[in-house]
Write an enzyme that holds these catalytic residues in place. Structure first.
Site, short mmCIF file in Angstrom:
data_model
loop_
_atom_site.label_atom_id
_atom_site.label_comp_id
_atom_site.label_asym_id
_atom_site.label_seq_id
_atom_site.Cartn_x
_atom_site.Cartn_y
_atom_site.Cartn_z
CG ASP A 175 14.50 -1.08 4.92
OD1 ASP A 175 15.57 -1.24 5.33
OD2 ASP A 175 13.61 -0.58 6.01
CG ASP A 218 2.22 1.12 7.10
OD1 ASP A 218 1.60 0.37 7.87
OD2 ASP A 218 3.08 0.80 6.31
CE LYS A 228 15.19 3.46 6.73
NZ LYS A 228 14.29 2.89 7.80
CE LYS A 247 -3.47 -2.37 2.85
NZ LYS A 247 -4.32 -2.23 3.91
CD GLU A 277 8.25 -0.93 -2.45
OE1 GLU A 277 7.26 -0.40 -1.84
OE2 GLU A 277 8.48 -2.10 -2.09
CG ASP A 278 6.78 2.32 0.68
OD1 ASP A 278 7.54 1.49 0.21
OD2 ASP A 278 5.95 2.50 1.58
NE ARG A 289 -0.87 2.22 4.49
CZ ARG A 289 0.08 1.51 4.31
NH1 ARG A 289 1.20 1.92 3.65
NH2 ARG A 289 0.05 0.30 4.61
#
Length: 183
Positions: free
Chosen positions: A106, A162, A134, A46, A102-103, A168
């Protein structure tokens, strides 16, 4: 602006203005790369939905959008490393140029999994766009083709990202206070 989430934010890492400026730059760069082609923007739900909406608008290409939902965090603050598809693609991607949105990149587990998955489904090319990168947490050998901002190893929320499905809708990227998620 009033917000009941403000009290949980330790500090603002990236402001709304910085986000919009950088997304406009990313949109221009993607436009230059894909001009004359019809890529498929593929949002990883999400977390990517806010970023993807702004990115697609900033990138004025004839394009299509699709979403896939995967999970590897399961309401934790660290990826489990196991990626599970919760909602798969609804169209054939054979021969398509995919732009995975993608947000945050990581550990790299999700994007490494998705890249392999989409190649086996016949994608012609895969371009990875992430709002946040990151690198200090990377465990898989994967990088983004386009990254908005490199962030330190802190727990960030907002602008789609989130913690336990909350935060969010914070309009900037903020660092969540440790006492909110520790325990």
């Amino acid at each position: 602006m009033r917000s009941e989430m403000e009290k949980d934010i330790l500090k603002v890492l990236i402001t709304e203005e910085e986000l919009q400026k950088r997304i406009a730059e990313l949109g221009e760069a993607i436009y230059e790369r894909f001009q004359g082609r019809r890529p498929l923007f593929l949002g990883v739900l999400k977390g990517s939905f806010v970023f993807m909406a702004d990115l697609v608008r900033a990138c004025q290409l004839k394009s299509d959008v699709e979403f896939i939902a995967v999970s590897s965090y399961e309401n934790a603050t660290v990826s489990s490393g196991r990626v599970k598809i919760n909602h798969d693609l609804q169209q054939d991607i054979t021969g398509r140029d995919l732009i995975i949105v993608e947000d945050i990149l990581d550990s790299g587990s999700t994007l490494a999994f998705l890249k392999d998955y989409f190649l086996t489904k016949g994608a012609a090319s895969i371009t990875i766009v992430t709002l946040l990168d990151k690198p200090s947490r990377r465990t898989k050998a994967i990088t983004a083709d386009f990254a908005g901002f490199e962030v330190p190893n802190e727990f960030v929320v907002g602008y789609g990202l989130d913690y336990c499905q909350e935060y969010r809708n914070v309009p900037y990227i903020g660092v969540l206070k440790p006492e909110v998620y520790a325990g």
